[in-house]
Scaffold this motif. Structure first.
Motif, PDB file in Angstrom:
ATOM      1  N   ARG A  48      -4.489  13.483 -22.825  1.00 47.30           N
ATOM      2  CA  ARG A  48      -3.702  14.302 -22.017  1.00 47.30           C
ATOM      3  C   ARG A  48      -4.598  15.043 -20.750  1.00 47.30           C
ATOM      4  NH1 ARG A  48       1.572  16.623 -24.652  1.00 47.30           N
ATOM      5  NH2 ARG A  48       1.522  15.071 -26.204  1.00 47.30           N
ATOM      6  N   VAL A  49      -5.804  15.406 -21.102  1.00 40.29           N
ATOM      7  CA  VAL A  49      -6.539  15.887 -20.132  1.00 40.29           C
ATOM      8  C   VAL A  49      -6.997  14.873 -19.217  1.00 40.29           C
ATOM      9  CG1 VAL A  49      -8.814  16.845 -19.901  1.00 40.29           C
ATOM     10  CG2 VAL A  49      -7.165  18.008 -21.512  1.00 40.29           C
ATOM     11  N   LEU A  50      -7.258  13.564 -19.731  1.00 40.53           N
ATOM     12  CA  LEU A  50      -7.960  12.692 -19.112  1.00 40.53           C
ATOM     13  C   LEU A  50      -6.821  12.137 -18.125  1.00 40.53           C
ATOM     14  CD1 LEU A  50     -10.159  10.504 -18.788  1.00 40.53           C
ATOM     15  CD2 LEU A  50      -8.861   9.082 -20.435  1.00 40.53           C
ATOM     16  N   ILE A  51      -5.491  11.907 -18.304  1.00 40.12           N
ATOM     17  CA  ILE A  51      -4.742  11.201 -17.496  1.00 40.12           C
ATOM     18  C   ILE A  51      -3.399  11.995 -17.367  1.00 40.12           C
ATOM     19  CG2 ILE A  51      -3.553   9.666 -19.163  1.00 40.12           C
ATOM     20  CD1 ILE A  51      -4.146   7.294 -17.160  1.00 40.12           C
ATOM     21  N   VAL A  72       0.340  13.856 -18.701  1.00 46.57           N
ATOM     22  CA  VAL A  72       1.518  13.786 -19.643  1.00 46.57           C
ATOM     23  C   VAL A  72       2.640  12.833 -19.101  1.00 46.57           C
ATOM     24  CG1 VAL A  72       0.850  15.862 -21.054  1.00 46.57           C
ATOM     25  CG2 VAL A  72       2.541  15.979 -19.191  1.00 46.57           C
ATOM     26  N   ASP A  73       2.363  12.736 -17.764  1.00 47.23           N
ATOM     27  CA  ASP A  73       3.789  11.940 -17.082  1.00 47.23           C
ATOM     28  C   ASP A  73       3.766  10.495 -17.481  1.00 47.23           C
ATOM     29  OD1 ASP A  73       4.461  14.234 -15.717  1.00 47.23           O
ATOM     30  OD2 ASP A  73       2.921  13.982 -14.330  1.00 47.23           O
ATOM     31  N   GLU A  74       4.921  10.021 -17.216  1.00 46.84           N
ATOM     32  CA  GLU A  74       4.968   8.495 -17.299  1.00 46.84           C
ATOM     33  C   GLU A  74       4.461   7.628 -16.232  1.00 46.84           C
ATOM     34  OE1 GLU A  74       8.639   5.167 -18.287  1.00 46.84           O
ATOM     35  OE2 GLU A  74       8.959   7.117 -17.582  1.00 46.84           O
ATOM     36  N   PHE A 117       3.441   3.686 -19.711  1.00 48.95           N
ATOM     37  CA  PHE A 117       2.461   4.640 -20.257  1.00 48.95           C
ATOM     38  C   PHE A 117       2.873   6.101 -20.332  1.00 48.95           C
ATOM     39  CE2 PHE A 117      -1.267   7.600 -20.559  1.00 48.95           C
ATOM     40  CZ  PHE A 117      -1.807   7.412 -21.604  1.00 48.95           C
ATOM     41  N   LYS A 118       2.922   6.511 -21.457  1.00 51.85           N
ATOM     42  CA  LYS A 118       3.115   7.785 -21.545  1.00 51.85           C
ATOM     43  C   LYS A 118       2.579   8.494 -22.905  1.00 51.85           C
ATOM     44  CE  LYS A 118       6.563  11.433 -21.183  1.00 51.85           C
ATOM     45  NZ  LYS A 118       7.989  11.823 -21.125  1.00 51.85           N
ATOM     46  N   ALA A 119       1.473   9.262 -22.916  1.00 51.39           N
ATOM     47  CA  ALA A 119       0.683   9.483 -23.992  1.00 51.39           C
ATOM     48  C   ALA A 119       1.487   9.907 -25.260  1.00 51.39           C
ATOM     49  CB  ALA A 119      -0.154  10.766 -23.696  1.00 51.39           C
ATOM     50  N   PHE A 120       2.569  10.572 -25.479  1.00 55.98           N
ATOM     51  CA  PHE A 120       3.240  10.989 -26.634  1.00 55.98           C
ATOM     52  C   PHE A 120       3.851   9.613 -27.231  1.00 55.98           C
ATOM     53  CE2 PHE A 120       7.173  12.576 -28.711  1.00 55.98           C
ATOM     54  CZ  PHE A 120       6.066  13.546 -29.499  1.00 55.98           C
ATOM     55  N   ASN A 121       4.201   8.468 -26.258  1.00 61.25           N
ATOM     56  CA  ASN A 121       4.637   7.641 -27.081  1.00 61.25           C
ATOM     57  C   ASN A 121       3.939   7.023 -27.798  1.00 61.25           C
ATOM     58  OD1 ASN A 121       7.142   7.930 -25.255  1.00 61.25           O
ATOM     59  ND2 ASN A 121       6.457   6.482 -23.666  1.00 61.25           N
TER      60      ASN A 121
END
Length: 335
Positions: free
Chosen positions: A129-132, A134-136, A240-244
């Motif tokens: 999340r810090v890297l990229i 939380v958005d799609e 891409f979305k981190a939570f997915n």
């Protein structure tokens, strides 16, 4: 013609997407099953390793696009993938050195290492999340379709469209090549044979002169590569979305357990079983039924579950397998 329309509808909305999704799950499940079979613990950080590797690949993709590099009709992310794999492998090797190696040294029970992997999962989730963010993110470029819906309808004269996206074909072809390369490596190379021996009997493998540190390192590198490839293919095919990727952990583990945890062939079969089950159960069969039964107009959608509950299908299959066949379809290690 109605029968052909029904077949095309099933092909377009079930077979094609489920095949791509199954290939992505199979690659993810292969990473899980390798870690379980060789390092003997369930790696709950695998989903977030996929997210981290995909995030790195996206950053490299953006850098290449800014520099004017492209891969023609193919996504630029395929060019960036080797760099993403290398960086992800470096991270998991560092994590093993700092975290997991201690628990192997003291011969901690697998359940303790599994719980440690949960902590690693949260750390990697935060790093991603810090890297990229939380958005799609949609990062697919290149050609969009191999077969577009209007072209198919014009070519066949059918009512139902069929669209095959380029990312779907790339997913299936890449997954097939990766699986072939992995099985060849495990069966034909000295390192691969050492890994299989270590998985079968660690003490006997050590007595035979096999270097455990080398086996562990190679296992982590392969798992990181599989995670990054699976995550990138999933992101190209969808977004891409981190939570997915955290949510993907359930169907990936379900695929590994259904096929037989510790059995690579079972992981592949389990991936497709889970994918086709999720897609079939959440598909609205009304249109197909109307094609197959002339004059029939059902009131509802003929949908067993809405798409919001697709992961419930994985969970249900997982519970059934654990209750009635804990070794899985291909007789892996009992869970």
């Amino acid at each position: 013609m109605d029968i052909l329309n029904a077949f095309v509808a099933i092909l377009n909305y079930i077979i094609v997407p489920a095949t791509a999704y199954g290939a992505q799950l199979a690659l993810g499940a292969l990473g899980v099953t390798l870690i379980y079979g060789i390092l003997r613990f369930s790696n709950f950080a695998h989903g977030d390793t996929m997210a981290f590797g995909t995030g790195l690949t996206i950053l490299v993709t953006w850098a290449m696009q800014s520099a004017g590099l492209s891969f023609g009709p193919l996504p630029t992310a395929l060019l960036a993938l080797p760099i993403g794999i290398a960086l992800t492998a470096a991270l998991v090797l560092a994590t093993d050195k700092v975290v997991y190696s201690y628990y192997r040294k003291v011969r901690a029970a697998p359940i303790y290492i599994t719980m440690v992997s949960v902590g690693v999962m949260f750390v990697m989730n935060g790093l991603t999340r810090v890297l990229i963010g939380v958005d799609e993110i949609k990062f697919a470029d290149g050609a969009r379709f191999l077969i577009s819906a209007p072209d198919f309808k014009a070519m066949t004269g059918l009512t139902e469209p069929l669209a095959i996206r380029a990312t779907t074909a790339i997913t299936v072809i890449t997954a097939a090549l990766v699986v072939w390369a992995l099985f060849w490596f495990l069966a034909r190379t000295r390192t691969g044979k050492s890994m299989r021996a270590y998985a079968d009997n660690e003490d006997l493998a050590l007595l035979s002169g096999i270097d455990p540190n080398r086996v562990v390192a190679v296992t982590w590198v392969i798992a990181a590569a599989l995670a990054t490839i699976a995550g990138t293919l999933y992101g190209l095919d969808k977004s891409f979305k981190a939570f997915n990727y955290f949510q993907l952990l359930l169907p990936i583990f379900a695929a590994a357990i259904v096929g037989g945890l510790g059995n690579p062939l079972g992981a592949i079969a389990g991936g497709f079983v889970i994918a086709f089950s999720e897609v079939s159960v959440t598909y609205a069969w009304k249109k197909v039924a109307m094609y197959l039964i002339p004059g029939y107009e059902p009131e509802g959608l003929l949908q067993l579950l809405s798409t919001e509950y697709k992961f419930a299908v994985s969970f249900a299959i997982l519970i059934i397998v654990l209750l009635f066949k804990p070794t899985g379809l291909f007789k892996g290690k009992s869970v």
